[in-house]
Design an enzyme around this catalytic site. Structure first.
Site, PDB file in Angstrom:
ATOM      1  CB  CYS C  85      34.186  67.600  26.410  1.00  0.00           C
ATOM      2  SG  CYS C  85      34.517  66.002  27.227  1.00  0.00           S
ATOM      3  CG  HIS C 335      38.456  65.971  22.460  1.00  0.00           C
ATOM      4  ND1 HIS C 335      37.639  67.317  22.721  1.00  0.00           N
ATOM      5  CD2 HIS C 335      37.608  65.326  22.962  1.00  0.00           C
ATOM      6  CE1 HIS C 335      36.694  67.024  23.472  1.00  0.00           C
ATOM      7  NE2 HIS C 335      36.533  65.848  23.822  1.00  0.00           N
TER       8      HIS C 335
END
Lengths: 140, 346, 388
Positions: C85, C335
């Site tokens: 991420c 996200h």
């Protein structure tokens, strides 16, 4: 998903997974899982390979209610960080226990169980899961 | 400790889950008060006959107190191995640290495979070809949903570690007698998921003929009679058959009851009479004589006579008693049972 | 060495882009950044594409060449950057190094993730690859489950209450209402958060960042190049730092702090010559509510164990001690994993450019963006400053 269906990969890992082979740092004393050549805490390369004890306590746990594809059939199930008698911490599934019965500090012991299967016609990957200690002796 | 070989470690395993026979009867509209047993064990989603065998063997190892690498023989008797081709014995041996100097193989002879594994290990140890042998009977038996077998087909494992005869052992095997004929009372063809059986044909010509043949054969060869045994254990596909065969052979209820568990755990197939023996060993005293007679469809029986040794007192507490596994039970309903057994299509 | 200037920013809305592919998204974001800068694409001499899971989710790797091809500028230096991420933050870090070193003058840092091509359980499998496949994923941990353990450890250690920690999600949603690119432009109540289904106890669904598709891009230029092209960027990348920690939680002595944040932040503050108190607005990686709270502490905005108090006392709002996630954060802006690090810098830049609309923090001079890979195995910290 070729990485999931690799036979050599599962084979290579079998002893580590079946018997919990970890390491002990001769410099700072940290015991860890799995074995590797350098200590995750102090970085020392003076590390010995050890078989970890199969008894310990639940340090932290959670209930997986939305599982990765390979574990869908077990949903919901409990995963935990288990602190073994010698201080090593192992990420593992708990088994033979309902989610609402688990608590931090619960005494558990390691048993061999199925983890992943490489499809219905592929190999079965076994490993150590932990479950509440079965009474009546069994001290190792 | 005159005998062929000694058992220095023994252990069993039962899965946590139970289903009541009355619950199965309810689903199929049958009378819940006339079922062959009360309840049976059911394996969890992540279990199979191999994981059962591992834990039974681990318990046997705890009592044997030997370095696993000294074991040179592993025999696993089962009719429900997770692989049709690929031995369970290798995985169990690897997990227990027994590999690689090892003679390991899986055995299949329906419910007789457990005692057959034991006698095979005994033979090699007796012959001096192996120092220690590990023999396991294990099954996660499957009955076709709705079939009469479904009431009793259960799961469990028992394991024994054998050595040359020694007095610090758990028990010493003094005699064995096997009785085998071609009798197709129960079978599963290659590629079929569920077994078939000959209904009432499984009784007289199969179960009774072979158990009586083996038990009588052993007693004739050794000169032992029923009253010489403190305990007797028979294969137990239900409660009725072993009760009846005990009576016909001249054994009492007192001799039989300690080793008769099918009423509360079901028929654990290759583990059935071995688990009965484990429960007897959990209570026996030095000097006690035990007769165990297995039965496997197809068909055959092994009769084995054992005498309990002094070592039992010290070894017994080193692993959980069978009662711990019996008490550890969680009842499930038929729907969960289907999910656990993988009978729900996904 | 000269300044690294932020010449332009671009992004796509975050959401379920059923009609757009991975390549469409990254092309759109890149062209938006070039348009924003007023720079022609032929001036770009390097591209760093942050992406986590294209190999698994699209069966597509080699995104550097793919993007260069579809942008019509084959020939440039380009490659994919992967740090779970934190892939986006790592791409920014590489772009910063490229310009700072003097090797390249006009560089695109792009982050992209296309998550809705996969089913939920496939995505769950993809995301756990951020941790140790052989030991953590093997044991059946989902990525959410790992963060649930952090949550338990944090509440155990500091006696913080879930209803205080979960306020982070409420905060993010409030601000996403005014962000045209946000995935969830609606407010949620604390009650709604805490009564949403459990994903991995104690984490509720509305405490977890959603999955979505999106791409964001930044155009970084050297001072010379800006001068040559006649650009007058208002914002500089004052620092970009990246640090790692042991990959998995079971190797850590303390689950309630991310060592990689401490290390990356320390370096970034040093490079930019600022302290936490000089930061006017921050974008933190609140993939899960509890992480948002932990980041406030690790970045130096709150004492250890007291991050939740900042949230509860309104100190992360405009006018508070440290306004945080003013465009909705991971929770509500969205996200798209490998793109998030670039979106965070994008959102931080809007504040310094005065383009944050109703979420504007007046007079912001210094902004910080923190991007986390895995459960803190990698952390990238970027500091932006208005050019004086």
């Amino acid at each position: 998903m070729s990485y999931m269906n690799s036979v050599p990969r599962a084979w290579r890992e079998r002893v580590t997974k079946y018997r919990l082979i970890g390491g002990r740092c001769k410099k700072c004393g940290k015991v860890f899982y799995p074995y590797r050549g350098s200590c995750p805490r102090c970085g020392s390369d003076d590390v010995e390979r050890i078989e970890l004890p199969k008894r310990g306590r639940v340090k932290y746990f959670t209930v997986v209610r939305s599982a990765p594809a390979e574990f869908k059939r077990y949903e919901p199930y409990v995963v935990a960080l288990v602190e073994l008698e010698n201080g090593a911490i192992v990420p593992a599934q708990l088994t033979d226990v309902d989610a609402d019965e688990v608590y931090e500090g619960m005494e558990v012991e390691g048993v061999l169980r199925r983890y992943r299967e490489q499809g219905e016609d592929g190999i079965i990957e076994y490993g150590v899961k932990f479950r509440p200690v079965v009474g009546g002796g069994g001290e190792q | 400790m005159n005998g062929i070989a000694s058992i220095i470690g023994y252990g069993a395993y039962l899965p946590r889950y139970r289903i009541k026979a009355a619950e199965i009867a309810r689903v199929y509209g049958r009378n819940p008060s006339s079922t062959p047993i009360k309840e049976k064990t059911v394996p969890g989603l992540d279990e199979d006959s191999l994981t059962h065998a591992y834990e039974a063997a681990l318990n046997a190892l705890r009592r044997a107190e030997i370095d696993p690498s000294e074991i040179e023989v592993v025999f696993v008797g089962s009719e429900s191995p997770p692989y049709a081709v690929k031995p369970s014995a290798t995985i169990i041996a690897e997990a227990l640290g027994i590999t690689p100097k090892l003679y390991a193989v899986d055995m299949e002879f329906a419910c007789r495979a457990g005692t057959t594994a034991l006698l095979s290990a005994v033979g090699l140890v007796h012959a001096g070809l192996a120092r220690y042998g590990l023999a396991i009977g294990t099954d996660t038996a499957q009955g076709r949903p709705g079939d009469a077998l479904e009431y009793t087909a259960a799961a469990g494992a028992a394991a024994f570690i054998v050595s040359k005869p020694r007095s610090d052992a758990v028990a010493t095997i003094e005699a064995a007698y096997s009785y085998v004929t071609d009798t197709p009372d129960f079978w599963r063809r290659e590629g079929q998921r569920f077994p078939r059986h000959g209904a009432r044909f499984t009784g007289e010509p199969a179960y009774f003929a072979h158990i009586i043949g083996a038990a009588k054969g052993l007693m004739e060869e050794t000169g032992l009679k029923p009253s010489d045994f403190r305990y007797v254990v028979f294969h137990q596909p239900n409660v009725k058959f072993p009760t009846r065969v005990a009576k016909r052979l001249g054994f009492t209820k007192e001799q039989l009851e300690r080793g008769l568990l099918s009423g509360i755990i079901g028929n654990t197939y290759a583990a059935a009479s071995p688990i009965g023996l484990v429960n007897v060993l959990d209570a026996a005293e030095p000097g006690d004589r035990i007769l165990i007679v297995s039965f496997g469809s197809g068909a055959g029986s092994d009769a084995i006579s054992l005498v309990v040794e002094d070592g039992i007192t010290e070894r017994r507490p080193k692993a959980p008693l069978l009662s711990s596994y019996i008490e550890r039970s969680k009842e499930i309903d038929y729907a969960l049972y289907l999910r656990f057994r993988g009978f729900i299509c996904r | 060495m000269g300044k690294v200037l932020l010449a332009g920013v671009g992004a796509t809305p975050i959401g379920e882009h059923w009609e757009k592919s991975l390549r469409d998204l990254m092309v759109d974001a890149s062209l938006n950044a070039l348009r924003d800068a007023g720079v022609e694409k032929k001036n770009v001499d390097a591209i760093f594409v942050g992406n986590m899971s294209s190999g698994y989710l699209q069966g597509q790797e080699h995104l550097g060449s793919l993007l260069a091809t579809w942008l019509g500028i084959p020939g440039v230096a380009a490659h994919k950057v992967e740090a779970a991420c934190a892939s986006g933050g790592a791409a920014v870090h590489d772009a910063f190094m490229a310009v700072k070193s003097g090797l390249y003058d006009c560089v695109l840092a792009v982050g992209v993730e296309k998550m809705t091509d996969a089913s939920t359980d496939q995505l769950t499998s993809a995301l756990i690859m951020a941790d140790d496949q052989e030991y953590t994923a093997f044991a059946g941990f989902s990525f959410v489950a790992l963060n649930a353990l952090v949550y338990r450890a944090y509440m155990d250690k500091y006696g913080a209450k879930q209803e205080d920690i979960a306020l982070f999600a409420v905060h993010d949603h409030e601000h996403a209402v005014h962000n045209p690119l946000a995935q969830y432009r609606r407010a949620v109540t604390l009650d709604a958060v805490l009564s949403s289904p459990l994903v991995a106890d104690p984490l509720h669904l509305l405490e977890c960042a959603p999955t979505g598709d999106g791409a964001a891009a930044l155009l970084l230029c050297s001072e010379e190049k800006a001068k040559e092209l006649g650009l007058k960027p208002e914002v500089e990348v004052a620092a970009s730092a990246l640090a790692t920690d042991v990959l998995s939680l079971h190797d850590r002595d303390d689950l309630t702090t991310l060592n990689a944040t401490l290390r990356a932040a320390e370096r970034a503050y040093k490079i930019a010559r600022v302290e936490p108190k000089n930061v006017d607005v921050a974008e933190v990686h609140d993939a899960f509510t509890v992480l948002g709270v932990i980041h406030l502490e690790d970045l130096g905005f709150a004492k250890k164990g007291e991050g939740w108090k900042l949230v509860k006392e309104g100190e992360i709002e405009a006018g508070g001690k440290i306004p945080v996630n003013m465009m909705g954060g991971l929770k509500a802006r969205g996200h798209p994993v490998g793109a998030t690090g670039v979106y965070e810098v994008y959102d931080a830049a809007l504040q310094l450019l005065g383009r944050a609309g109703k979420n504007q923090v007046e007079g912001a001079e210094v902004a910080l963006a923190q991007n986390v890979g895995g459960v803190g195995g990698t952390v990238a910290v970027t500091i932006l400053r208005r050019v004086r």
